[in-house]
Design a protein around this motif. Structure first.
Motif, PDB file in Angstrom:
ATOM      1  N   TYR A   1       7.116  -5.770 -22.269  1.00 51.99           N
ATOM      2  CA  TYR A   1       6.078  -4.840 -21.839  1.00 51.99           C
ATOM      3  C   TYR A   1       6.709  -3.568 -21.278  1.00 51.99           C
ATOM      4  O   TYR A   1       6.272  -2.450 -21.592  1.00 51.99           O
ATOM      5  CB  TYR A   1       5.191  -5.492 -20.776  1.00 51.99           C
ATOM      6  CG  TYR A   1       4.190  -4.551 -20.149  1.00 51.99           C
ATOM      7  CD1 TYR A   1       2.985  -4.270 -20.773  1.00 51.99           C
ATOM      8  CD2 TYR A   1       4.457  -3.938 -18.920  1.00 51.99           C
ATOM      9  CE1 TYR A   1       2.064  -3.409 -20.198  1.00 51.99           C
ATOM     10  CE2 TYR A   1       3.548  -3.079 -18.335  1.00 51.99           C
ATOM     11  CZ  TYR A   1       2.350  -2.813 -18.971  1.00 51.99           C
ATOM     12  OH  TYR A   1       1.452  -1.947 -18.405  1.00 51.99           O
ATOM     13  N   GLY A   2       7.741  -3.728 -20.456  1.00 51.57           N
ATOM     14  CA  GLY A   2       8.410  -2.570 -19.884  1.00 51.57           C
ATOM     15  C   GLY A   2       9.021  -1.671 -20.944  1.00 51.57           C
ATOM     16  O   GLY A   2       8.896  -0.440 -20.875  1.00 51.57           O
ATOM     17  N   ARG A   3       9.676  -2.286 -21.931  1.00 54.23           N
ATOM     18  CA  ARG A   3      10.275  -1.483 -23.001  1.00 54.23           C
ATOM     19  C   ARG A   3       9.203  -0.739 -23.795  1.00 54.23           C
ATOM     20  O   ARG A   3       9.384   0.428 -24.170  1.00 54.23           O
ATOM     21  CB  ARG A   3      11.096  -2.380 -23.924  1.00 54.23           C
ATOM     22  CG  ARG A   3      12.429  -2.820 -23.329  1.00 54.23           C
ATOM     23  CD  ARG A   3      13.345  -3.405 -24.378  1.00 54.23           C
ATOM     24  NE  ARG A   3      12.817  -4.647 -24.926  1.00 54.23           N
ATOM     25  CZ  ARG A   3      13.058  -5.850 -24.436  1.00 54.23           C
ATOM     26  NH1 ARG A   3      13.842  -5.975 -23.369  1.00 54.23           N
ATOM     27  NH2 ARG A   3      12.558  -6.937 -24.997  1.00 54.23           N
ATOM     28  N   ALA A   4       8.089  -1.408 -24.062  1.00 55.01           N
ATOM     29  CA  ALA A   4       7.006  -0.774 -24.822  1.00 55.01           C
ATOM     30  C   ALA A   4       6.394   0.400 -24.063  1.00 55.01           C
ATOM     31  O   ALA A   4       5.965   1.394 -24.667  1.00 55.01           O
ATOM     32  CB  ALA A   4       5.934  -1.803 -25.158  1.00 55.01           C
ATOM     33  N   GLN A   5       6.352   0.280 -22.722  1.00 54.78           N
ATOM     34  CA  GLN A   5       5.770   1.343 -21.904  1.00 54.78           C
ATOM     35  C   GLN A   5       6.793   2.383 -21.463  1.00 54.78           C
ATOM     36  O   GLN A   5       6.426   3.403 -20.879  1.00 54.78           O
ATOM     37  CB  GLN A   5       5.115   0.721 -20.663  1.00 54.78           C
ATOM     38  CG  GLN A   5       3.981  -0.247 -20.961  1.00 54.78           C
ATOM     39  CD  GLN A   5       2.782   0.432 -21.571  1.00 54.78           C
ATOM     40  OE1 GLN A   5       2.383   1.509 -21.118  1.00 54.78           O
ATOM     41  NE2 GLN A   5       2.199  -0.162 -22.593  1.00 54.78           N
ATOM     42  N   GLY A   6       8.063   2.100 -21.726  1.00 52.41           N
ATOM     43  CA  GLY A   6       9.120   3.004 -21.302  1.00 52.41           C
ATOM     44  C   GLY A   6       9.338   3.016 -19.799  1.00 52.41           C
ATOM     45  O   GLY A   6       9.697   4.058 -19.220  1.00 52.41           O
ATOM     46  N   ILE A   7       9.124   1.861 -19.154  1.00 58.04           N
ATOM     47  CA  ILE A   7       9.258   1.768 -17.705  1.00 58.04           C
ATOM     48  C   ILE A   7      10.100   0.544 -17.344  1.00 58.04           C
ATOM     49  O   ILE A   7      10.375  -0.309 -18.186  1.00 58.04           O
ATOM     50  CB  ILE A   7       7.887   1.648 -17.002  1.00 58.04           C
ATOM     51  CG1 ILE A   7       7.130   0.420 -17.533  1.00 58.04           C
ATOM     52  CG2 ILE A   7       7.077   2.911 -17.202  1.00 58.04           C
ATOM     53  CD1 ILE A   7       5.814   0.156 -16.831  1.00 58.04           C
ATOM     54  N   SER A   8      10.513   0.482 -16.091  1.00 55.90           N
ATOM     55  CA  SER A   8      11.209  -0.689 -15.560  1.00 55.90           C
ATOM     56  C   SER A   8      10.305  -1.373 -14.549  1.00 55.90           C
ATOM     57  O   SER A   8       9.708  -0.705 -13.698  1.00 55.90           O
ATOM     58  CB  SER A   8      12.519  -0.290 -14.882  1.00 55.90           C
ATOM     59  OG  SER A   8      13.429   0.258 -15.814  1.00 55.90           O
ATOM     60  N   LEU A   9      10.176  -2.667 -14.645  1.00 53.87           N
ATOM     61  CA  LEU A   9       9.367  -3.409 -13.686  1.00 53.87           C
ATOM     62  C   LEU A   9       9.904  -4.822 -13.569  1.00 53.87           C
ATOM     63  O   LEU A   9      10.578  -5.319 -14.470  1.00 53.87           O
ATOM     64  CB  LEU A   9       7.891  -3.438 -14.077  1.00 53.87           C
ATOM     65  CG  LEU A   9       7.446  -4.235 -15.306  1.00 53.87           C
ATOM     66  CD1 LEU A   9       5.936  -4.449 -15.263  1.00 53.87           C
ATOM     67  CD2 LEU A   9       7.810  -3.520 -16.601  1.00 53.87           C
ATOM     68  N   GLY A  10       9.634  -5.434 -12.444  1.00 51.23           N
ATOM     69  CA  GLY A  10      10.118  -6.787 -12.226  1.00 51.23           C
ATOM     70  C   GLY A  10       9.472  -7.378 -10.997  1.00 51.23           C
ATOM     71  O   GLY A  10       8.743  -6.702 -10.267  1.00 51.23           O
ATOM     72  N   THR A  11       9.744  -8.650 -10.750  1.00 49.16           N
ATOM     73  CA  THR A  11       9.161  -9.314  -9.595  1.00 49.16           C
ATOM     74  C   THR A  11      10.044 -10.457  -9.118  1.00 49.16           C
ATOM     75  O   THR A  11      10.755 -11.084  -9.907  1.00 49.16           O
ATOM     76  CB  THR A  11       7.756  -9.860  -9.922  1.00 49.16           C
ATOM     77  OG1 THR A  11       7.176 -10.446  -8.752  1.00 49.16           O
ATOM     78  CG2 THR A  11       7.798 -10.908 -11.022  1.00 49.16           C
ATOM     79  N   THR A  12      10.014 -10.696  -7.827  1.00 45.44           N
ATOM     80  CA  THR A  12      10.596 -11.910  -7.277  1.00 45.44           C
ATOM     81  C   THR A  12       9.584 -13.040  -7.440  1.00 45.44           C
ATOM     82  O   THR A  12       8.442 -12.823  -7.848  1.00 45.44           O
ATOM     83  CB  THR A  12      10.925 -11.750  -5.781  1.00 45.44           C
ATOM     84  OG1 THR A  12       9.694 -11.657  -5.041  1.00 45.44           O
ATOM     85  CG2 THR A  12      11.769 -10.527  -5.532  1.00 45.44           C
ATOM     86  N   LEU A  13      10.001 -14.222  -7.064  1.00 44.12           N
ATOM     87  CA  LEU A  13       9.104 -15.386  -7.110  1.00 44.12           C
ATOM     88  C   LEU A  13       9.539 -16.400  -6.070  1.00 44.12           C
ATOM     89  O   LEU A  13      10.726 -16.709  -5.959  1.00 44.12           O
ATOM     90  CB  LEU A  13       9.151 -16.044  -8.500  1.00 44.12           C
ATOM     91  CG  LEU A  13       8.623 -17.490  -8.594  1.00 44.12           C
ATOM     92  CD1 LEU A  13       7.108 -17.537  -8.385  1.00 44.12           C
ATOM     93  CD2 LEU A  13       9.017 -18.119  -9.930  1.00 44.12           C
ATOM     94  N   VAL A  14       8.589 -16.912  -5.305  1.00 42.49           N
ATOM     95  CA  VAL A  14       8.798 -18.142  -4.548  1.00 42.49           C
ATOM     96  C   VAL A  14       7.506 -18.947  -4.654  1.00 42.49           C
ATOM     97  O   VAL A  14       6.413 -18.417  -4.442  1.00 42.49           O
ATOM     98  CB  VAL A  14       9.198 -17.876  -3.075  1.00 42.49           C
ATOM     99  CG1 VAL A  14       8.119 -17.129  -2.302  1.00 42.49           C
ATOM    100  CG2 VAL A  14       9.538 -19.187  -2.388  1.00 42.49           C
ATOM    101  N   ALA A  15       7.646 -20.212  -5.036  1.00 40.50           N
ATOM    102  CA  ALA A  15       6.480 -21.087  -5.200  1.00 40.50           C
ATOM    103  C   ALA A  15       6.812 -22.451  -4.625  1.00 40.50           C
ATOM    104  O   ALA A  15       7.952 -22.912  -4.691  1.00 40.50           O
ATOM    105  CB  ALA A  15       6.104 -21.219  -6.677  1.00 40.50           C
TER     106      ALA A  15
END
Length: 255
Positions: free
Chosen positions: A99-113
């Motif tokens: 999705y990021g490559r398609a939009q030309g952006i960088s995005l991400g997330t941490t996770l704790v569950a």
């Protein structure tokens, strides 16, 4: 086992959007109550971090709704839980990266569950969102996947140095912005009368462990309203001390 829960999230004093996402789901089964709690911290400074955090939350929501029956009746729930969570993480990493490559952006997330099932808890974490158990003291159940944590593990940095290090927020990996993600898994036993807390890093940067214990120990948590009020108090204290990030936490008490 019964659970009391409280959730609080705040955009904070600097950012225009809240990139954190939180989820709490509970189900009743023939094997007792089951509870899932998740916090994802969309990467500060990366565009559309809230998209990444929300996407991972939705995958865990779907897992709880569709896969929980097989987990509850499994002869080896630990293996099943961790293997399916690992697939979720790998799938999310690919989808968010694409999705990021398609939009030309960088995005991400941490996770704790964390999943509470029977008398056991099961935890997965990526990045620097944390899980704590609080009983007679405050116990950190997860280890940050950060530059400063690695330096401390290697003996090249002290804890005191890490608190104000200019790279203290540098993650070694996160979902969506890493070529390969390797989640950490933890499991243990819990009993009645304990409290557990999940939080994004913005909730605990400028709050001491003593202050967290004072407000979040199980002896202070007589109701869900009291739990929520204490999360709000600590959030406002964070903002008073000029915490710059979004601020989110989930509090759980076992009964």
């Amino acid at each position: 086992m019964n659970f009391l829960t409280a959730v609080h999230t705040d955009v904070g004093i600097k950012k225009s959007t809240n990139q954190d996402s939180a989820l709490v789901m509970e189900a009743t089964s023939d094997y007792g109550n089951v509870l899932l709690a998740v916090i994802c911290d969309g990467m500060g400074g990366l565009a559309k971090g809230e998209v990444a955090s929300s996407a991972v939350i939705q995958l865990f929501k779907k897992w709880f709704e569709e896969d929980l029956p097989s987990v509850i009746t499994s002869n080896d729930p630990k293996t099943l839980i961790f293997s399916t969570w690992e697939k979720i993480v790998y799938s999310a990493n690919i989808k968010i990266s694409e999705y990021g490559r398609a939009q030309g952006i960088s995005l991400g997330t941490t996770l704790v569950a964390v999943l509470f099932l029977g008398n056991s808890y099961y935890i997965v974490n990526i990045g620097d969102s944390r899980a704590y158990c609080i009983s007679d003291n405050l116990y950190q159940l997860t280890k940050d996947q950060t530059f400063v944590q690695r330096e401390m593990d290697m003996g090249r940095m002290t804890y005191e140095e890490s608190l104000n290090h200019p790279q203290r927020n540098v993650l070694l990996q996160c979902i969506g912005a890493s070529n390969l993600v390797e989640p950490d898994f933890h499991t243990g036993q819990f009993t009645s009368g304990q409290s557990f807390m999940l939080c994004s890093d913005g909730f605990r940067h400028v709050i001491s462990e003593a202050e967290l214990f004072e407000r979040l120990n199980p002896y202070m948590l007589n109701s869900e309203q009291a739990m929520y009020d204490n999360l709000v108090y600590l959030t406002e204290l964070n903002k008073y001390r000029r915490e710059q990030d979004n601020i989110s936490a989930i509090l759980i008490k076992t009964e």
